[in-house]
Scaffold this active site. Structure first.
Site, PDB file in Angstrom:
ATOM      1  N   HIS A  38       0.858  -1.204   0.000  1.00  0.00           N
ATOM      2  CA  HIS A  38       0.000   0.000   0.000  1.00  0.00           C
ATOM      3  C   HIS A  38       0.884   1.241   0.000  1.00  0.00           C
ATOM      4  O   HIS A  38       1.965   1.249   0.596  1.00  0.00           O
ATOM      5  CB  HIS A  38      -0.939   0.004   1.206  1.00  0.00           C
ATOM      6  CG  HIS A  38      -0.248   0.141   2.529  1.00  0.00           C
ATOM      7  ND1 HIS A  38      -0.205   1.324   3.230  1.00  0.00           N
ATOM      8  CD2 HIS A  38       0.467  -0.739   3.268  1.00  0.00           C
ATOM      9  CE1 HIS A  38       0.481   1.150   4.342  1.00  0.00           C
ATOM     10  NE2 HIS A  38       0.913  -0.100   4.399  1.00  0.00           N
TER      11      HIS A  38
ATOM     12  N   CYS B 150       3.202   3.458   3.071  1.00  0.00           N
ATOM     13  CA  CYS B 150       3.554   2.354   3.969  1.00  0.00           C
ATOM     14  C   CYS B 150       4.696   2.803   4.892  1.00  0.00           C
ATOM     15  O   CYS B 150       5.774   3.172   4.422  1.00  0.00           O
ATOM     16  CB  CYS B 150       3.971   1.129   3.157  1.00  0.00           C
ATOM     17  SG  CYS B 150       4.402  -0.291   4.192  1.00  0.00           S
TER      18      CYS B 150
END
Ligand code: CO
Length: 218
Positions: A98, A101
């Site tokens: 993601h 992060c």
């Protein structure tokens, strides 16, 4: 204490909701699991595996750690992959990173992070492997986002290096390994469209663990 107690209230409501939808829901749930997916993602609280995929309990086998790493010497992730492939016969393995992060961000900082050093080293190694591409990106945030994507690519490649994945694929044409990124700003899942067949072929020049195994005849 209020929020802690709240969890048990939430749980009772959830049980009531699920049972209202399907009276036999928990009876079925207790019987067995037969998920098609193994999801390897980040521990980040903002990236809940089932919710972002819209999947119910029983649909996905999940492993999460800081920055979704697949380390060869990590008995935990290696056991999860082995079990998911050999015993659950999952059809797809997803490595999902993601943007934003924290693990990847920490790895970009030139700093001693104590106990986290060996963990972050794996991400720093990804940076080193792709140094030329990353160094050419002048915008720091874009470089950070690209490292998130390249980390997914490398961790998906690490999944493909395992004996269980290579051997099962040779015999059954599954599991297929995928690389995804979750965008926290939009909630959208992005498929990096990694070329599983191509990566498998390339890495098997060095990491082939199917020696002596024959593919089943058509
Ligand atoms: Co993360």
């Amino acid at each position: 204490m209020a929020s802690y107690e709240q969890i048990f209230d939430n749980n009772r409501k959830w049980v009531a909701e699920m049972t209202a939808k399907d009276a036999n829901f928990f009876e079925k749930l207790a019987r067995d699991q037969n998920p098609d997916y193994l999801y390897i993602g980040c521990s980040d609280s903002r990236v809940p595996a089932n919710e972002i995929m819209g999947l119910e309990p029983g649909d996905v086998f999940v492993h999460r750690n800081v920055a979704n790493l697949v380390n060869n010497t990590d008995l935990n992730v290696m056991s999860v992959i082995n079990y998911a492939v050999k015993h659950l016969s999952v059809k797809h393995i997803i490595v999902c990173g993601h943007y934003n992060c924290g693990g990847v961000k920490a790895a970009m900082m030139p700093k001693d992070m104590g106990l986290l050093n060996p963990w972050l080293r794996t991400i720093r190694d990804v940076y080193r492997m792709h140094y030329d591409e990353l160094d050419a990106i002048k915008d720091e945030h874009k470089r950070y986002s690209r490292l998130v994507e390249l980390n997914v690519l490398e961790q998906a490649t690490n999944v493909i290096k395992t004996a269980s994945v290579q051997q099962c694929y040779l015999q059954n044409k599954y599991p297929i390994v995928h690389g995804w990124v979750f965008d926290l700003h939009t909630g959208i899942l992005i498929d990096l469209n990694i070329n599983f067949e191509k990566i498998l072929k390339e890495i098997q020049k060095i990491y082939d663990l199917t020696g002596g195994m024959a593919a089943p005849s058509e």
